[in-house]
Scaffold this motif. Structure first.
Motif, mmCIF file in Angstrom:
data_model
loop_
_atom_site.group_PDB
_atom_site.id
_atom_site.type_symbol
_atom_site.label_atom_id
_atom_site.label_comp_id
_atom_site.label_asym_id
_atom_site.label_seq_id
_atom_site.Cartn_x
_atom_site.Cartn_y
_atom_site.Cartn_z
ATOM 1 N N PRO A 144 -20.049 50.181 -47.903
ATOM 2 C CA PRO A 144 -20.754 51.171 -47.081
ATOM 3 C C PRO A 144 -22.012 50.587 -46.448
ATOM 4 C CG PRO A 144 -21.185 51.569 -49.403
ATOM 5 C CD PRO A 144 -20.185 50.449 -49.335
ATOM 6 N N ASN A 145 -22.391 51.133 -45.298
ATOM 7 C CA ASN A 145 -23.564 50.625 -44.579
ATOM 8 C C ASN A 145 -24.739 51.593 -44.746
ATOM 9 O OD1 ASN A 145 -25.230 49.134 -42.987
ATOM 10 N ND2 ASN A 145 -24.240 49.644 -41.066
ATOM 11 N N PHE A 178 -16.821 44.148 -39.518
ATOM 12 C CA PHE A 178 -17.213 45.554 -39.646
ATOM 13 C C PHE A 178 -17.853 45.950 -40.972
ATOM 14 C CE2 PHE A 178 -13.760 45.631 -36.433
ATOM 15 C CZ PHE A 178 -14.493 46.150 -35.372
ATOM 16 N N TRP A 179 -17.997 45.033 -41.923
ATOM 17 C CA TRP A 179 -18.661 45.367 -43.191
ATOM 18 C C TRP A 179 -20.035 44.742 -43.244
ATOM 19 C CZ3 TRP A 179 -14.427 44.510 -47.483
ATOM 20 C CH2 TRP A 179 -13.583 45.622 -47.514
ATOM 21 N N GLU A 193 -5.318 37.399 -43.663
ATOM 22 C CA GLU A 193 -6.305 36.756 -42.780
ATOM 23 C C GLU A 193 -6.950 37.774 -41.836
ATOM 24 O OE1 GLU A 193 -8.775 33.967 -42.109
ATOM 25 O OE2 GLU A 193 -7.142 33.635 -43.527
ATOM 26 N N LYS A 194 -6.146 38.696 -41.311
ATOM 27 C CA LYS A 194 -6.699 39.703 -40.393
ATOM 28 C C LYS A 194 -7.620 40.685 -41.118
ATOM 29 C CE LYS A 194 -3.269 39.145 -36.811
ATOM 30 N NZ LYS A 194 -2.092 39.636 -36.120
ATOM 31 N N ALA A 195 -7.378 40.903 -42.401
ATOM 32 C CA ALA A 195 -8.278 41.752 -43.190
ATOM 33 C C ALA A 195 -9.636 41.061 -43.340
ATOM 34 C CB ALA A 195 -7.679 42.043 -44.562
ATOM 35 N N LYS A 196 -9.609 39.736 -43.557
ATOM 36 C CA LYS A 196 -10.869 38.975 -43.655
ATOM 37 C C LYS A 196 -11.648 39.067 -42.347
ATOM 38 C CE LYS A 196 -9.054 35.590 -46.909
ATOM 39 N NZ LYS A 196 -8.457 34.279 -47.036
ATOM 40 N N LEU A 197 -10.940 38.938 -41.242
ATOM 41 C CA LEU A 197 -11.608 39.017 -39.928
ATOM 42 C C LEU A 197 -12.220 40.398 -39.714
ATOM 43 C CD1 LEU A 197 -8.962 37.140 -37.737
ATOM 44 C CD2 LEU A 197 -11.239 36.300 -38.395
ATOM 45 N N LEU A 198 -11.489 41.444 -40.069
ATOM 46 C CA LEU A 198 -11.998 42.808 -39.926
ATOM 47 C C LEU A 198 -13.210 43.034 -40.832
ATOM 48 C CD1 LEU A 198 -8.623 44.756 -39.730
ATOM 49 C CD2 LEU A 198 -10.389 44.725 -37.958
ATOM 50 N N ALA A 199 -13.112 42.581 -42.076
ATOM 51 C CA ALA A 199 -14.226 42.752 -43.013
ATOM 52 C C ALA A 199 -15.472 42.013 -42.513
ATOM 53 C CB ALA A 199 -13.828 42.260 -44.404
ATOM 54 N N ASP A 200 -15.286 40.787 -42.021
ATOM 55 C CA ASP A 200 -16.425 40.026 -41.488
ATOM 56 C C ASP A 200 -17.064 40.739 -40.299
ATOM 57 O OD1 ASP A 200 -16.330 37.952 -43.319
ATOM 58 O OD2 ASP A 200 -15.028 36.696 -42.084
ATOM 59 N N SER A 253 -18.171 51.473 -41.490
ATOM 60 C CA SER A 253 -17.312 52.650 -41.638
ATOM 61 C C SER A 253 -15.830 52.319 -41.585
ATOM 62 C CB SER A 253 -17.652 53.651 -40.533
ATOM 63 O OG SER A 253 -19.022 53.915 -40.527
ATOM 64 N N MET A 254 -15.442 51.207 -42.215
ATOM 65 C CA MET A 254 -14.043 50.800 -42.237
ATOM 66 C C MET A 254 -13.589 50.624 -43.681
ATOM 67 S SD MET A 254 -12.252 47.310 -40.872
ATOM 68 C CE MET A 254 -13.201 46.362 -42.057
ATOM 69 N N THR A 255 -12.468 51.255 -44.003
ATOM 70 C CA THR A 255 -11.842 51.118 -45.314
ATOM 71 C C THR A 255 -10.569 50.300 -45.139
ATOM 72 O OG1 THR A 255 -12.718 53.227 -46.103
ATOM 73 C CG2 THR A 255 -10.730 52.397 -47.193
ATOM 74 N N LEU A 256 -10.399 49.295 -45.995
ATOM 75 C CA LEU A 256 -9.181 48.478 -45.971
ATOM 76 C C LEU A 256 -8.311 48.842 -47.167
ATOM 77 C CD1 LEU A 256 -10.647 44.955 -45.086
ATOM 78 C CD2 LEU A 256 -9.506 46.582 -43.558
ATOM 79 N N VAL A 257 -7.012 48.947 -46.947
ATOM 80 C CA VAL A 257 -6.052 49.218 -48.022
ATOM 81 C C VAL A 257 -5.319 47.912 -48.307
ATOM 82 C CG1 VAL A 257 -4.059 50.582 -48.744
ATOM 83 C CG2 VAL A 257 -5.835 51.619 -47.298
#
Length: 193
Positions: free
Chosen positions: A115-116, A84-85, A75-82, A88-92
């Motif tokens: 990428p932006n 910052f994508w 869930e926190k990955a979804k929040l980060l992606a929403d 400049s953020m890569t999620l593992v």
């Protein structure tokens, strides 16, 4: 058709033919290849003189594309992606079986980002596959932020540098992984958290 559109079409053709293309992002230029082509991925490692134990970052056009390459999105990955994508953020994240072990250095996770950069986003939208794209420099060298830097490094080794001008950030992406669905920063980069 604009010059950029023609260049994107040429890049699509080269990448489809398992060739490498240097692509612009907001961080640095990447040395891109089709993630499903063993030939292209091995070529990235040999061109960069990068050790095979060093995993590659996969670039996708949208958040929705994540579902094709990972098995679990905390869930926190979804929040980060929403938040910052594209950016400049890569999620593992836990990789799906579709992702070749060559890309992940045999790990059960894959590093992924959107990428932006308008040129590269358009390229990714036109491709039927994601791109692996570590920085377009020999392993251990300074990362390239302009097309001329890439040409200096790889003039005789790659078919094309997709010109997107100077990179706005000039620093690699921030990498965030997850343990028990909690975010952990693996590498501080261009993203201010």
């Amino acid at each position: 058709m604009s010059i950029i559109s023609k260049d994107i079409q040429k890049a699509v053709q080269l990448l489809t033919d398992e060739q490498l293309v240097a692509i612009p992002t907001e961080t640095v230029y990447g040395l891109a290849g089709n993630i499903f082509s063993e030939k292209a991925i091995k070529s990235i490692f040999s061109t960069k003189k990068r050790p095979f134990f060093n995993p590659l970052i996969v670039h996708i056009p949208t958040i929705d594309s994540l579902e094709d390459i990972v098995t679990h999105i905390p869930e926190k990955a979804k929040l980060l992606a929403d938040a910052f994508w594209p950016g400049s953020m890569t999620l593992v994240l836990k990789k799906s079986d579709k992702i070749p072990d060559l890309i992940t250095a045999g790990k059960d996770t894959v590093a992924v980002r959107v990428p932006n950069h308008p040129v590269t986003l358009e390229l990714l939208k036109q491709l039927p596959f994601p791109l692996a794209a570590p920085s377009a420099n020999p392993f251990g060298s300074i990362s390239p932020t302009k097309p001329t830097h890439v040409e200096r490094y790889f003039k005789d080794n790659i078919q094309m540098v997709l010109d997107g001008g100077s990179c706005s950030n000039g620093i690699e992406s921030t990498i965030i992984g997850f343990e028990n669905d909690e975010p952990i920063i693996y590498r501080l980069g261009a993203l201010a958290l």
